[in-house]
Design a protein around this motif. Sequence first.
Motif, PDB file in Angstrom:
ATOM      1  N   UNK A   6     -34.082   5.694  14.452  1.00  0.00           N
ATOM      2  CA  UNK A   6     -34.740   6.666  13.756  1.00  0.00           C
ATOM      3  C   UNK A   6     -36.808   6.587  14.266  1.00  0.00           C
ATOM      4  N   UNK A   7     -36.375   5.389  14.375  1.00  0.00           N
ATOM      5  CA  UNK A   7     -38.517   5.199  14.554  1.00  0.00           C
ATOM      6  C   UNK A   7     -37.804   5.788  16.125  1.00  0.00           C
ATOM      7  N   UNK A   8     -37.149   5.712  16.495  1.00  0.00           N
ATOM      8  CA  UNK A   8     -37.434   6.170  18.521  1.00  0.00           C
ATOM      9  C   UNK A   8     -37.915   7.835  18.557  1.00  0.00           C
ATOM     10  N   UNK A   9     -37.623   8.575  16.891  1.00  0.00           N
ATOM     11  CA  UNK A   9     -36.952   9.723  17.233  1.00  0.00           C
ATOM     12  C   UNK A   9     -38.785  10.213  16.087  1.00  0.00           C
ATOM     13  N   UNK A  10     -38.739   9.422  15.178  1.00  0.00           N
ATOM     14  CA  UNK A  10     -40.254   9.432  15.128  1.00  0.00           C
ATOM     15  C   UNK A  10     -41.999   9.698  16.178  1.00  0.00           C
ATOM     16  N   UNK A  11     -41.251   8.583  17.075  1.00  0.00           N
ATOM     17  CA  UNK A  11     -41.741   8.365  18.383  1.00  0.00           C
ATOM     18  C   UNK A  11     -42.146   9.502  19.158  1.00  0.00           C
ATOM     19  N   UNK A  12     -41.287  10.050  19.011  1.00  0.00           N
ATOM     20  CA  UNK A  12     -40.334  11.281  19.771  1.00  0.00           C
ATOM     21  C   UNK A  12     -40.776  12.372  19.280  1.00  0.00           C
ATOM     22  N   UNK A  13     -41.308  12.935  17.925  1.00  0.00           N
ATOM     23  CA  UNK A  13     -42.509  13.386  17.311  1.00  0.00           C
ATOM     24  C   UNK A  13     -44.187  13.244  17.291  1.00  0.00           C
ATOM     25  N   UNK A  14     -44.203  12.451  17.755  1.00  0.00           N
ATOM     26  CA  UNK A  14     -45.775  12.235  18.442  1.00  0.00           C
ATOM     27  C   UNK A  14     -45.650  12.689  19.634  1.00  0.00           C
TER      28      UNK A  14
ATOM     29  N   UNK B 212     -39.305   6.465  23.444  1.00  0.00           N
ATOM     30  CA  UNK B 212     -40.524   7.390  23.252  1.00  0.00           C
ATOM     31  C   UNK B 212     -41.057   6.562  22.328  1.00  0.00           C
ATOM     32  N   UNK B 213     -40.798   5.283  22.423  1.00  0.00           N
ATOM     33  CA  UNK B 213     -41.873   4.398  21.645  1.00  0.00           C
ATOM     34  C   UNK B 213     -42.367   3.720  22.437  1.00  0.00           C
ATOM     35  N   UNK B 214     -41.560   3.608  23.198  1.00  0.00           N
ATOM     36  CA  UNK B 214     -42.656   2.466  24.285  1.00  0.00           C
ATOM     37  C   UNK B 214     -43.904   4.044  25.347  1.00  0.00           C
ATOM     38  N   UNK B 215     -43.211   4.653  25.150  1.00  0.00           N
ATOM     39  CA  UNK B 215     -44.288   6.034  26.080  1.00  0.00           C
ATOM     40  C   UNK B 215     -45.483   5.282  24.789  1.00  0.00           C
ATOM     41  N   UNK B 216     -45.324   6.338  23.451  1.00  0.00           N
ATOM     42  CA  UNK B 216     -46.297   5.845  22.572  1.00  0.00           C
ATOM     43  C   UNK B 216     -47.500   4.496  22.598  1.00  0.00           C
TER      44      UNK B 216
END
Length: 269
Positions: free
Chosen positions: A158-166, A192-196
């Motif tokens: 879910x945290x990764x999904x929020x990062x993907x939305x970012x 995604x979180x690591x990309x952010x």
Amino acid sequence: MRMAKFALTFATFAALAAPAAAATCGNTSAGFDAWVGAFKKEAAGQGVPASVLDKAFSNVNYNQATIRADRGQHSFKLSFDQFMQKRGGQAIISRGKGMKKSNAALFSSIERRYGVPAGPLIAIWGMETGFGSFMGNEHTMSAVATLAYDCRRSDYFTDQLYAALQLFGQGTLNSSSKGAAHGEIGQTQFLPRNVARFGADGDGDGRIDLVRSRADALASTANFLKGHGWRAGAGYQQGQPNFSAIQGWNAASVYQQAIAYIGAAIDAQ
């Protein structure tokens, strides 16, 4: 201004404890559509613009291939020799030495900036995607949403999904973006979180493109390792200071050992 507000709101949300699942998780496709609807309402409440949510989820479906991959990660249970054979370790070393020579200026620049030598970066690059030759063909937003819905690691994804939305809001991802089965992106397979958090502009064009730019992918990987405690000039074999940074890359001990071994063989030339 609207996107800036979203970014600020998202950053505030990301600093909180792991978010609760938007709806009841599930281990089959049966409840996925309802979960997506509930998640979109939760995300809107966190400040994600409706336009981002509608576009981001426009092609999202429950991804069976992602679930199969998540349940079938057996190679990490192999011995070191078996793992090296399965991943083509010797071929990565051989080709990696050539990659180091042909990209000498890039690796020198990265080491000056982040303190990370070429070897472990090339080891990761080779093992993850065969030096960018295959980065996956699964729909990224579907993969991440499926794992956020799935009960096994719902909070984490879910945290990764929020990062993907970012990333979607920033234009780094779009509704047709594809990658690996767990939503990993680019030539060294960042979630995604690591990309952010660690995405870096390695080629100086003002953008971060981990798919098309090897410079961006490798600089981001070095930034990840630095962010996990890498110390310039220190060793990275087991028992040495920088091995803990390699452990941050992948939780499987056999994968960590392979990065250290392949990296040392390349750096020794």
